[in-house]
Design a protein around this motif. Structure first.
Motif, short mmCIF file in Angstrom:
data_model
loop_
_atom_site.label_atom_id
_atom_site.label_comp_id
_atom_site.label_asym_id
_atom_site.label_seq_id
_atom_site.Cartn_x
_atom_site.Cartn_y
_atom_site.Cartn_z
N MET A 1 10.11 47.55 24.26
CA MET A 1 11.11 47.25 23.26
C MET A 1 10.44 46.67 22.01
SD MET A 1 14.40 45.66 25.16
CE MET A 1 13.94 45.31 26.84
N THR B 1 10.48 44.22 18.63
CA THR B 1 11.06 42.99 18.14
C THR B 1 10.35 42.57 16.86
OG1 THR B 1 11.63 40.69 18.65
CG2 THR B 1 9.54 41.51 19.51
N SER C 1 7.40 38.99 17.15
CA SER C 1 6.06 38.92 17.72
C SER C 1 5.10 38.23 16.76
CB SER C 1 5.54 40.31 18.04
OG SER C 1 4.27 40.22 18.62
N SER D 1 2.21 38.48 23.47
CA SER D 1 3.64 38.34 23.73
C SER D 1 4.08 39.49 24.63
CB SER D 1 4.42 38.32 22.42
OG SER D 1 4.12 39.47 21.66
N TRP E 1 7.69 41.20 27.20
CA TRP E 1 9.08 41.21 27.65
C TRP E 1 9.12 41.01 29.17
CZ3 TRP E 1 13.35 41.46 24.59
CH2 TRP E 1 13.18 41.87 23.28
N LYS F 1 12.22 40.90 32.51
CA LYS F 1 13.62 41.08 32.90
C LYS F 1 14.04 39.86 33.73
CE LYS F 1 16.79 44.43 34.88
NZ LYS F 1 16.91 45.75 35.51
N PHE G 1 16.82 41.11 29.15
CA PHE G 1 15.40 41.14 28.86
C PHE G 1 15.10 39.99 27.90
CE2 PHE G 1 16.30 45.38 30.27
CZ PHE G 1 15.20 45.70 31.04
N ILE G 2 14.02 39.26 28.17
CA ILE G 2 13.64 38.14 27.31
C ILE G 2 12.25 38.40 26.75
CG2 ILE G 2 15.16 36.38 28.27
CD1 ILE G 2 12.86 35.48 30.07
N PHE G 3 12.07 38.04 25.48
CA PHE G 3 10.80 38.23 24.80
C PHE G 3 10.09 36.89 24.75
CE2 PHE G 3 8.15 38.39 20.97
CZ PHE G 3 7.36 39.48 21.30
N VAL H 1 10.60 31.56 24.87
CA VAL H 1 11.46 32.72 24.74
C VAL H 1 11.97 32.78 23.30
CG1 VAL H 1 13.58 33.84 25.53
CG2 VAL H 1 12.12 32.63 27.17
N GLU I 1 13.66 35.80 22.09
CA GLU I 1 14.77 36.73 21.97
C GLU I 1 15.25 37.09 23.37
OE1 GLU I 1 15.60 41.16 20.02
OE2 GLU I 1 13.73 40.12 19.58
#
Length: 104
Positions: A1, A3, A6, A11, A13, A15, A34-36, A95, A97
C-alpha cells in the motif's frame, strides 16, 4: 500500500489481529485494519505503537501512555488491561496511519 507518511526505508504495514485495539467509543482500530508503522520515530504520550515483548517475542499493538513518570502500553478495548513498559518490552515503531480495504 502507498502512503504519504513514510519517513524512512524501514517503515512497513501490518494487519491488525485481535480485538485489543477495538474500542466501543472514540478511536478504534479493529481487527482486519492495516496499520503503517514508522520505525524512525520515538513514541510520544498518546501515540499508538508496535512493541515486542522480549521474553516471548510476541508483537503487541497498544497506546503509549506516560503517567506519573511511568510508561504503560494500553489497549483501546476496556476489557483488557494496560501493561507497564519495562526493559523487557522494546518499542519497534509508531503507527502513522490505519486503514481498511472494503470488499467489492
Amino acid at each position: 500500500m502507498h502512503t504519504e507518511y513514510s519517513e524512512s526505508d524501514k517503515s512497513f504495514w501490518l494487519k491488525v489481529v485481535g480485538d485489543h485495539m477495538t474500542s466501543p467509543s472514540g478511536l478504534s482500530v479493529p481487527e482486519g485494519y492495516f496499520i503503517f508503522i514508522e520505525t524512525s520515530l520515538s513514541p510520544q504520550n498518546g501515540d499508538l505503537v508496535i512493541a515486542k515483548m522480549l521474553q516471548n517475542n510476541e508483537i503487541i499493538f497498544k497506546k503509549y501512555v506516560i503517567d506519573a513518570g511511568r510508561v504503560y502500553l494500553k489497549p483501546l478495548n476496556p476489557l483488557y488491561h494496560a501493561i507497564e513498559a519495562t526493559k523487557d518490552i522494546q518499542v519497534i515503531g509508531v503507527v502513522r496511519e490505519a486503514r481498511t480495504l472494503l470488499k467489492v
